[in-house]
Design an enzyme around this catalytic site. Structure first.
Site, PDB file in Angstrom:
ATOM      1  N   LYS A  53     -16.562  10.822 -10.463  1.00 36.28           N
ATOM      2  CA  LYS A  53     -16.964  10.577 -11.271  1.00 36.28           C
ATOM      3  C   LYS A  53     -18.347   9.633 -11.004  1.00 36.28           C
ATOM      4  O   LYS A  53     -19.510   9.862 -11.641  1.00 36.28           O
ATOM      5  CB  LYS A  53     -16.358  10.098 -12.363  1.00 36.28           C
ATOM      6  CG  LYS A  53     -14.855  11.282 -13.133  1.00 36.28           C
ATOM      7  CD  LYS A  53     -14.242  10.957 -14.951  1.00 36.28           C
ATOM      8  CE  LYS A  53     -13.060   9.609 -14.581  1.00 36.28           C
ATOM      9  NZ  LYS A  53     -12.225   9.878 -13.286  1.00 36.28           N
ATOM     10  N   PHE A  93     -12.401   3.708   0.380  1.00 36.41           N
ATOM     11  CA  PHE A  93     -12.426   3.650   1.116  1.00 36.41           C
ATOM     12  C   PHE A  93     -10.342   2.696   0.596  1.00 36.41           C
ATOM     13  O   PHE A  93      -9.539   3.036   1.462  1.00 36.41           O
ATOM     14  CB  PHE A  93     -12.889   1.855   1.630  1.00 36.41           C
ATOM     15  CG  PHE A  93     -11.981   0.605   2.119  1.00 36.41           C
ATOM     16  CD1 PHE A  93     -10.389   0.937   3.086  1.00 36.41           C
ATOM     17  CD2 PHE A  93     -11.885  -0.567   1.656  1.00 36.41           C
ATOM     18  CE1 PHE A  93      -9.898  -0.266   3.595  1.00 36.41           C
ATOM     19  CE2 PHE A  93     -11.407  -1.809   1.793  1.00 36.41           C
ATOM     20  CZ  PHE A  93      -9.972  -1.354   2.816  1.00 36.41           C
ATOM     21  N   ASP A  98      -4.765   4.582  -0.076  1.00 37.86           N
ATOM     22  CA  ASP A  98      -4.119   4.065  -0.647  1.00 37.86           C
ATOM     23  C   ASP A  98      -3.299   5.564  -1.676  1.00 37.86           C
ATOM     24  O   ASP A  98      -1.507   5.355  -1.554  1.00 37.86           O
ATOM     25  CB  ASP A  98      -4.971   3.828  -2.713  1.00 37.86           C
ATOM     26  CG  ASP A  98      -3.494   3.501  -3.696  1.00 37.86           C
ATOM     27  OD1 ASP A  98      -2.644   1.952  -3.168  1.00 37.86           O
ATOM     28  OD2 ASP A  98      -3.546   3.593  -4.829  1.00 37.86           O
ATOM     29  N   ASP A 102       1.513   5.889  -1.108  1.00 31.79           N
ATOM     30  CA  ASP A 102       1.736   5.753  -2.303  1.00 31.79           C
ATOM     31  C   ASP A 102       2.230   7.897  -1.675  1.00 31.79           C
ATOM     32  O   ASP A 102       3.226   8.134  -2.643  1.00 31.79           O
ATOM     33  CB  ASP A 102       0.901   6.192  -3.091  1.00 31.79           C
ATOM     34  CG  ASP A 102       0.720   5.699  -4.167  1.00 31.79           C
ATOM     35  OD1 ASP A 102       1.315   4.331  -3.367  1.00 31.79           O
ATOM     36  OD2 ASP A 102       0.292   4.850  -4.683  1.00 31.79           O
ATOM     37  N   ARG A 107      -5.616  14.592  -4.547  1.00 28.49           N
ATOM     38  CA  ARG A 107      -7.129  13.831  -4.994  1.00 28.49           C
ATOM     39  C   ARG A 107      -8.215  14.750  -4.955  1.00 28.49           C
ATOM     40  O   ARG A 107      -8.899  15.395  -4.327  1.00 28.49           O
ATOM     41  CB  ARG A 107      -7.255  12.972  -3.860  1.00 28.49           C
ATOM     42  CG  ARG A 107      -8.168  11.665  -4.357  1.00 28.49           C
ATOM     43  CD  ARG A 107      -8.193  10.570  -4.940  1.00 28.49           C
ATOM     44  NE  ARG A 107      -7.517  10.088  -4.815  1.00 28.49           N
ATOM     45  CZ  ARG A 107      -6.629   9.387  -5.478  1.00 28.49           C
ATOM     46  NH1 ARG A 107      -7.248   9.085  -6.891  1.00 28.49           N
ATOM     47  NH2 ARG A 107      -5.716   8.306  -5.141  1.00 28.49           N
ATOM     48  N   ASP A 169       1.629  -4.755  -6.793  1.00 25.08           N
ATOM     49  CA  ASP A 169       2.102  -2.896  -7.182  1.00 25.08           C
ATOM     50  C   ASP A 169       2.923  -2.389  -6.523  1.00 25.08           C
ATOM     51  O   ASP A 169       4.217  -2.668  -6.497  1.00 25.08           O
ATOM     52  CB  ASP A 169       1.245  -2.833  -6.775  1.00 25.08           C
ATOM     53  CG  ASP A 169       1.466  -1.178  -7.991  1.00 25.08           C
ATOM     54  OD1 ASP A 169       2.775  -1.237  -8.540  1.00 25.08           O
ATOM     55  OD2 ASP A 169       0.521  -0.434  -7.648  1.00 25.08           O
ATOM     56  N   LYS A 195      -6.183  -5.434  -8.886  1.00 23.72           N
ATOM     57  CA  LYS A 195      -6.265  -4.332  -8.248  1.00 23.72           C
ATOM     58  C   LYS A 195      -6.666  -3.095  -8.452  1.00 23.72           C
ATOM     59  O   LYS A 195      -7.966  -2.006  -8.338  1.00 23.72           O
ATOM     60  CB  LYS A 195      -4.533  -3.684  -8.615  1.00 23.72           C
ATOM     61  CG  LYS A 195      -4.504  -1.647  -7.754  1.00 23.72           C
ATOM     62  CD  LYS A 195      -3.118  -1.367  -7.009  1.00 23.72           C
ATOM     63  CE  LYS A 195      -3.880  -0.189  -6.849  1.00 23.72           C
ATOM     64  NZ  LYS A 195      -2.489   0.519  -6.928  1.00 23.72           N
ATOM     65  N   PHE A 234      -8.504  -0.606 -20.088  1.00 24.69           N
ATOM     66  CA  PHE A 234      -9.184   0.977 -19.069  1.00 24.69           C
ATOM     67  C   PHE A 234      -7.514   1.114 -18.438  1.00 24.69           C
ATOM     68  O   PHE A 234      -7.407   2.568 -18.084  1.00 24.69           O
ATOM     69  CB  PHE A 234     -10.495   0.704 -18.575  1.00 24.69           C
ATOM     70  CG  PHE A 234     -10.652   1.916 -16.802  1.00 24.69           C
ATOM     71  CD1 PHE A 234     -11.008   2.763 -17.558  1.00 24.69           C
ATOM     72  CD2 PHE A 234      -9.820   1.874 -16.111  1.00 24.69           C
ATOM     73  CE1 PHE A 234     -11.309   4.033 -16.940  1.00 24.69           C
ATOM     74  CE2 PHE A 234     -10.328   2.513 -15.107  1.00 24.69           C
ATOM     75  CZ  PHE A 234     -10.394   3.881 -15.628  1.00 24.69           C
ATOM     76  N   ASP A 238      -5.825   4.374 -18.817  1.00 30.36           N
ATOM     77  CA  ASP A 238      -5.163   5.097 -17.986  1.00 30.36           C
ATOM     78  C   ASP A 238      -3.309   5.382 -17.351  1.00 30.36           C
ATOM     79  O   ASP A 238      -2.763   7.525 -17.275  1.00 30.36           O
ATOM     80  CB  ASP A 238      -5.362   5.338 -16.138  1.00 30.36           C
ATOM     81  CG  ASP A 238      -6.173   5.445 -15.441  1.00 30.36           C
ATOM     82  OD1 ASP A 238      -7.054   6.205 -15.928  1.00 30.36           O
ATOM     83  OD2 ASP A 238      -6.019   5.404 -14.230  1.00 30.36           O
ATOM     84  N   ASP A 239      -2.475   4.357 -17.052  1.00 35.03           N
ATOM     85  CA  ASP A 239      -1.055   4.891 -17.902  1.00 35.03           C
ATOM     86  C   ASP A 239      -0.859   5.604 -18.634  1.00 35.03           C
ATOM     87  O   ASP A 239       0.462   6.676 -18.709  1.00 35.03           O
ATOM     88  CB  ASP A 239      -0.726   3.400 -17.524  1.00 35.03           C
ATOM     89  CG  ASP A 239      -0.852   2.433 -16.655  1.00 35.03           C
ATOM     90  OD1 ASP A 239      -1.450   3.031 -15.390  1.00 35.03           O
ATOM     91  OD2 ASP A 239       0.088   1.443 -16.593  1.00 35.03           O
TER      92      ASP A 239
END
Length: 350
Positions: A53, A93, A98, A102, A107, A169, A195, A234, A238-239
């Site tokens: 975005k 990066f 990430d 994870d 993506r 995290d 983060k 924000f 997202d969560d």
């Protein structure tokens, strides 16, 4: 389905596609990089940096324009957009790294970079290349700028802050060891501030202030004190969207429940849970299958966490608006830059 690009997005994208990629490749060519590897570097840059975005990066020229109170000329736009693309390179990066950590699958509707044919763990080195590209561009375009060292140090500091957030995290919520006793709102707040909030919210504004050479300890602190809570809000959004948003809204299937994420939603559930509800969470949260996820989602519905989030959102946004209304405009900042940021995220659905 791909979203139609706005003229502003296209203008911003063209700075990278038409100019900055070529400049980065020229930097690599100075060291006689063979053509096959040069083509790889080009693909790394284009696949991982473009296609998002670009809200973080586009915020830099937008903020510079608001601070100057006028439309930017060609040179001002190019220079501020170049700084914006440095944030997008930083984001690339982080995302490449990430996704490996994870074990993510997709993506931006494509396989994660490390899962693409022939990439694998080469992606680790590719992530380092994306980070190095920031400092190549900074040196090429801003070496003689009065705030050059401030900009270099700002990128280094925010990178370190983000990595500290990622460390917290990873240690708080490892995917292969579910222990809800590790979770707390204090840890959650630390993770999301370090983060996400620093590089996504504070960094674009701080960069704009340094670019215009008007940054002071006071206006940087004012920006920090508004933008860090905004960044926290924000991430809470997202969560919420990861749990309750649809694929059509967010362009992916939410995985926070199955991935044992220390999210705002699960922390609220733990705070509200009866002993029986806590047992359900202990049994089903962080398990890698849809049946367990469905049990957790039903529990979240029973606990009315959607409504709880809506109450949180209105309260938090009211507090942020009050902070914006109280800023000291004598220090070169305007409430418009913070209002513009808030407008982009308030009630967002993706």
């Amino acid at each position: 389905m791909a979203k139609a690009k706005t003229p502003e997005y296209t203008k911003f994208e063209n700075v990278f596609k038409d100019k900055l990629v070529a400049q980065l490749l020229e930097n690599a060519q100075k060291y006689n990089l063979p053509k096959e590897q040069l083509d790889w570097f080009k693909k790394v840059l284009e696949v991982n940096t473009m296609g998002g975005k670009c809200n973080r990066g586009m915020s830099v020229p937008d903020t510079v324009s608001l601070l100057l109170g006028k439309e930017l000329d060609e040179e001002q736009y190019f220079m501020s957009a170049t700084l914006g693309w440095m944030i997008e390179l930083l984001q690339a990066f982080f995302l490449v790294s990430d996704d490996i950590m994870d074990g993510s699958i997709t993506r931006r509707d494509q396989p994660c970079w490390y899962r693409q044919p022939g990439v694998g763990m080469i992606a680790i080195n590719d992530a380092f290349l994306l980070e190095s590209a920031i400092y190549l561009l900074l040196k090429q375009h801003f070496k003689t700028h009065p705030a050059y060292i401030d900009l270099v140090e700002l990128f280094h500091e925010v990178t370190f802050q983000t990595e500290l957030g990622q460390l917290c995290d990873l240690l708080t919520a490892p995917e292969d060891n579910v222990n809800l006793d590790n979770f707390s709102m204090e840890k959650y707040s630390y993770i999301v501030i370090y983060k996400t909030a620093y590089y996504s919210f504070y960094l674009p504004i701080a960069i704009a202030l340094h670019y215009l050479n008007i940054a002071t300890p006071k206006n940087l602190k004012q920006a920090h004190d508004i933008l860090i809570p905004m960044g926290e809000y924000f991430q809470v959004q997202d969560d919420f969207l990861d749990c309750f948003g649809t694929y059509e809204q967010i362009g992916k299937h939410g995985t926070d429940i199955m991935d044992n994420k220390c999210s705002w939603i699960v922390n609220q559930a733990l705070n509200k849970a009866t002993p029986e509800q806590r047992q359900i969470l202990e049994k089903h949260y962080g398990r890698k299958n849809k049946d367990d996820e469905a049990v957790v989602k039903k529990l979240f519905d029973d606990m009315k966490l959607k409504e709880h989030y809506q109450e949180y959102e209105e309260k938090r946004v009211g507090e942020i608006r009050q902070m914006i209304a109280n800023i000291d405009t004598s220090e070169g900042v305007s409430s418009a830059i913070f209002e513009a940021f808030l407008a982009k995220i308030y009630k967002r659905s993706k």
